[in-house]
Design a protein around this motif. Structure first.
Motif, mmCIF file in Angstrom:
data_model
loop_
_atom_site.group_PDB
_atom_site.id
_atom_site.type_symbol
_atom_site.label_atom_id
_atom_site.label_comp_id
_atom_site.label_asym_id
_atom_site.label_seq_id
_atom_site.Cartn_x
_atom_site.Cartn_y
_atom_site.Cartn_z
ATOM 1 N N PHE A 1 0.807 -1.231 0.000
ATOM 2 C CA PHE A 1 0.000 0.000 0.000
ATOM 3 C C PHE A 1 0.836 1.275 0.000
ATOM 4 C CE2 PHE A 1 0.340 1.227 4.505
ATOM 5 C CZ PHE A 1 0.656 0.031 5.118
ATOM 6 N N GLY A 2 2.083 1.148 -0.409
ATOM 7 C CA GLY A 2 2.873 2.365 -0.619
ATOM 8 C C GLY A 2 3.459 2.955 0.640
ATOM 9 N N CYS A 3 3.950 2.085 1.531
ATOM 10 C CA CYS A 3 4.720 2.578 2.679
ATOM 11 C C CYS A 3 5.942 1.676 2.789
ATOM 12 C CB CYS A 3 3.885 2.557 3.959
ATOM 13 S SG CYS A 3 4.794 3.291 5.346
ATOM 14 N N ASN A 4 7.058 2.148 2.279
ATOM 15 C CA ASN A 4 8.241 1.304 2.133
ATOM 16 C C ASN A 4 9.465 1.957 2.749
ATOM 17 O OD1 ASN A 4 6.926 -0.695 0.392
ATOM 18 N ND2 ASN A 4 6.789 1.004 -1.057
ATOM 19 N N PHE A 5 10.346 1.122 3.261
ATOM 20 C CA PHE A 5 11.576 1.618 3.878
ATOM 21 C C PHE A 5 12.772 1.074 3.091
ATOM 22 C CE2 PHE A 5 10.146 3.153 8.171
ATOM 23 C CZ PHE A 5 8.786 2.954 7.956
ATOM 24 N N PHE A 6 13.735 1.959 2.832
ATOM 25 C CA PHE A 6 14.901 1.544 2.055
ATOM 26 C C PHE A 6 16.179 1.895 2.807
ATOM 27 C CE2 PHE A 6 11.516 2.517 -0.970
ATOM 28 C CZ PHE A 6 11.490 1.350 -1.732
ATOM 29 N N HIS A 7 17.138 0.989 2.746
ATOM 30 C CA HIS A 7 18.449 1.270 3.319
ATOM 31 C C HIS A 7 19.263 2.038 2.283
ATOM 32 C CE1 HIS A 7 22.483 0.634 4.952
ATOM 33 N NE2 HIS A 7 21.863 0.578 6.124
ATOM 34 N N ILE A 8 20.118 2.911 2.752
ATOM 35 C CA ILE A 8 20.890 3.746 1.822
ATOM 36 C C ILE A 8 21.758 2.917 0.868
ATOM 37 C CG2 ILE A 8 22.770 4.185 3.492
ATOM 38 C CD1 ILE A 8 22.376 7.166 1.898
ATOM 39 N N ASN A 9 22.217 1.756 1.312
ATOM 40 C CA ASN A 9 23.040 0.920 0.409
ATOM 41 C C ASN A 9 22.252 0.535 -0.840
ATOM 42 O OD1 ASN A 9 25.039 1.052 2.235
ATOM 43 N ND2 ASN A 9 24.836 -1.055 2.998
ATOM 44 N N LEU A 10 20.983 0.201 -0.641
ATOM 45 C CA LEU A 10 20.149 -0.158 -1.793
ATOM 46 C C LEU A 10 19.901 1.088 -2.660
ATOM 47 C CD1 LEU A 10 18.368 -2.215 -3.326
ATOM 48 C CD2 LEU A 10 16.474 -1.519 -1.872
ATOM 49 N N LEU A 11 19.620 2.204 -2.008
ATOM 50 C CA LEU A 11 19.359 3.445 -2.773
ATOM 51 C C LEU A 11 20.578 3.819 -3.608
ATOM 52 C CD1 LEU A 11 17.491 5.533 -0.045
ATOM 53 C CD2 LEU A 11 16.486 4.290 -1.957
ATOM 54 N N ASN A 12 21.754 3.670 -3.011
ATOM 55 C CA ASN A 12 22.996 3.971 -3.752
ATOM 56 C C ASN A 12 23.118 3.071 -4.976
ATOM 57 O OD1 ASN A 12 24.020 5.959 -2.088
ATOM 58 N ND2 ASN A 12 25.083 4.506 -0.756
ATOM 59 N N ARG A 13 22.794 1.802 -4.763
ATOM 60 C CA ARG A 13 22.980 0.821 -5.838
ATOM 61 C C ARG A 13 21.986 1.018 -6.980
ATOM 62 N NH1 ARG A 13 22.819 -3.403 -2.552
ATOM 63 N NH2 ARG A 13 21.013 -4.386 -3.495
ATOM 64 N N ILE A 14 20.731 1.297 -6.638
ATOM 65 C CA ILE A 14 19.748 1.315 -7.724
ATOM 66 C C ILE A 14 19.583 2.685 -8.384
ATOM 67 C CG2 ILE A 14 18.404 -0.697 -7.038
ATOM 68 C CD1 ILE A 14 16.425 1.002 -5.759
ATOM 69 N N ALA A 15 20.292 3.679 -7.849
ATOM 70 C CA ALA A 15 20.158 5.019 -8.443
ATOM 71 C C ALA A 15 20.488 5.003 -9.923
ATOM 72 C CB ALA A 15 21.071 5.990 -7.711
ATOM 73 N N SER A 16 21.448 4.164 -10.296
ATOM 74 C CA SER A 16 21.864 4.168 -11.700
ATOM 75 C C SER A 16 21.228 3.034 -12.505
ATOM 76 C CB SER A 16 23.386 4.072 -11.762
ATOM 77 O OG SER A 16 23.794 2.958 -11.005
ATOM 78 N N GLU A 17 20.375 2.247 -11.867
ATOM 79 C CA GLU A 17 19.708 1.142 -12.581
ATOM 80 C C GLU A 17 18.454 1.663 -13.264
ATOM 81 O OE1 GLU A 17 20.299 -2.264 -12.540
ATOM 82 O OE2 GLU A 17 22.132 -2.110 -11.327
ATOM 83 N N LYS A 18 18.089 1.044 -14.357
ATOM 84 C CA LYS A 18 16.816 1.413 -14.983
ATOM 85 C C LYS A 18 15.763 0.399 -14.550
ATOM 86 C CE LYS A 18 17.403 4.347 -18.922
ATOM 87 N NZ LYS A 18 18.467 4.548 -19.880
ATOM 88 N N LEU A 19 14.739 0.882 -13.882
ATOM 89 C CA LEU A 19 13.658 -0.018 -13.498
ATOM 90 C C LEU A 19 12.826 -0.321 -14.739
ATOM 91 C CD1 LEU A 19 12.195 1.478 -10.177
ATOM 92 C CD2 LEU A 19 13.808 -0.387 -10.435
ATOM 93 N N PRO A 20 12.119 -1.459 -14.749
ATOM 94 C CA PRO A 20 11.242 -1.715 -15.894
ATOM 95 C C PRO A 20 10.165 -0.640 -15.995
ATOM 96 C CG PRO A 20 10.887 -3.320 -14.125
ATOM 97 C CD PRO A 20 12.064 -2.497 -13.731
ATOM 98 N N MET A 21 9.762 -0.304 -17.196
ATOM 99 C CA MET A 21 8.718 0.709 -17.342
ATOM 100 C C MET A 21 7.386 0.030 -17.680
ATOM 101 S SD MET A 21 10.381 3.400 -16.683
ATOM 102 C CE MET A 21 9.377 4.808 -17.073
#
Ligand code: UTP
Length: 412
Positions: free
Chosen positions: A318-338
């Motif tokens: 339902f759109g309440c998610n927690f992310f660790h900075i390591n994951l945020l760092n890693r996926i910043a440059s990834e392209k998510l599926p559209m």
């Protein structure tokens, strides 16, 4: 900035020369602005996206193995265990390890409100209160409880950024320290028509739309919010839909559970009581955690129940998610599926006439990031305590139903 000739070359390469059909009619300022818009478009990427919808590269459950996911049930913790986790989580929050982020860049089409959703006014016990202000209430409560100001990042889109920022300024940031509220704009993508052509809104504007709530990861990096987190030693980011007025992002137990499990992402869910609710639910696809949309879930899975009578695929994202900075760092440059959505829209045809046709809008979804997380935790919470969404003008998930839920929770 590229020269006019270079831009013209690119347009030629992608058969998009028609975008300049009205160029001669524009003022000097409009021309400059229009060129900037064109320069930002990644035509090769748009072509790729178009090919993917044309070739029907969509999610097909048929060929994949779907299995259930085991949730961590926060609602069933013993009093003692809850206390222990709460103490650990509180110490992390007091150390400034948690920041929160509201995704407020959506267009709120279903609500049909002419303004950023966060500025939508509700009548809370006779006091007109905006959705944004309900979040401020919680941050102030956190300040009282933990003695720290929690950073609040507000994601906007180009369309609503200025109005949003002005709203906060005009309201003196609702009494929260303004140094702890940072706004950042998400990215956008052009709409394309059924033949893959980039669509114009009018003679001097490309028809753009926000790139979906999954655009948050790139925007956090591009707009230096990740830098800000690094500089301030923030390790956990709670990210919530702006339109859920019971959202609970400052949640010590949740942060503690992530810390203890070295988890890079945690997603709050509630159990739906019956197969009907049209929300996405958690499952594993070929062993990897995913959120699967209602429309893509086979009927037999929607209805499957375990021996206790609970839905096996009933954990609602339902759109309440927690992310660790390591994951945020890693996926910043990834392209998510559209994900492509096809909707009727009015736009400018190549001959200058107004046209109304189905066009594609592309969006990334935040939950696609879970496939890249180490130790994802799906965390069950009580629906009545954390979920009061405002999606529609009337009926289900409307301001009226959300207010009822809000009042029930706060006045029980
Ligand atoms: P929804 O998918 O419900 O979209 O967004 P929406 O824009 O609010 O409403 P509709 O579908 O047009 O009626 C879920 C959350 O994600 C945010 C929204 O603001 C909401 O908090 N969101 C959505 C963004 O921040 N950016 C987007 O591009 C899309």
């Amino acid at each position: 900035m590229k020269s006019f000739t270079e831009i013209k070359e690119t347009l030629k390469e992608y058969q998009a020369g028609y975008l300049l059909n009205f160029y001669e009619e524009l003022s000097e300022e409009e021309r400059e602005n229009f060129m900037e818009q064109i320069e930002k478009i990644d035509f090769a990427y748009m072509k790729e996206l178009y090919e993917s919808v044309k070739n029907g590269v969509t999610f097909e459950t048929g060929e994949k193995e779907i299995s259930p996911i085991t949730a961590f049930d926060k609602t069933k913790l013993s009093g003692e265990e809850y206390q222990r986790l709460n103490i650990l989580g509180e110490s992390l929050i007091k150390d400034g390890k948690l920041a929160v982020c509201s995704m407020a860049g959506g267009q709120g089409t279903r609500l049909g409100y002419n303004g950023p959703k966060g500025t939508f006014m509700l009548d809370l016990d006779g006091k007109p209160t905006s959705i944004f202000e309900t979040i401020i209430h919680k941050l102030k409560m956190a300040y009282e409880a933990f003695g720290v100001h929690i950073y609040w990042y507000v994601m906007t889109s180009r369309q609503n950024h200025a109005v949003t920022v002005k709203f906060f300024k005009d309201n003196n940031y609702f009494g929260y320290d303004k140094n702890y509220i940072l706004f950042f704009e998400q990215g956008e993508l052009p709409l394309i028509d059924k033949s893959g052509k980039v669509v114009m809104k009018d003679k001097s504007h490309i028809f753009m739309a926000p790139d979906g709530n999954g655009g948050i990861f790139k925007a956090l990096e591009d707009k230096k919010i990740l830098n800000h987190m690094r500089e301030h030693g923030i390790e956990y980011l709670a990210v919530g839909n702006v339109d859920n007025i019971l959202i609970n992002m400052v949640d010590p137990v949740t942060v503690a559970v992530m810390k203890e499990n070295q988890s890079e992402a945690l997603s709050k869910v509630f159990m739906k009581p019956s197969p009907e609710g049209k929300w996405g639910v958690f499952c594993k696809i070929d062993g990897i955690p995913h959120v699967i949309e209602y429309s893509e879930t086979p009927k037999e899975l929607l209805e499957a129940r375990n021996e206790a009578g609970e839905l096996i695929y009933g954990d609602v994202h339902f759109g309440c998610n927690f992310f660790h900075i390591n994951l945020l760092n890693r996926i910043a440059s990834e392209k998510l599926p559209m994900h492509a959505a096809s909707k009727k829209n009015k736009f400018l045809a190549e001959n200058g006439a107004e046209k109304e046709e189905e066009v594609y809008k592309f969006e990334a979804f935040i939950f696609d990031a879970f496939t890249m997380a180490n130790n994802l935790i799906v965390c069950r919470v009580k629906r009545e305590e954390e979920f009061a969404p405002i999606k529609n003008k009337e009926g289900d998930e409307s301001p009226e139903t959300a207010l009822e839920l809000y009042k029930k929770f706060y006045h029980q």
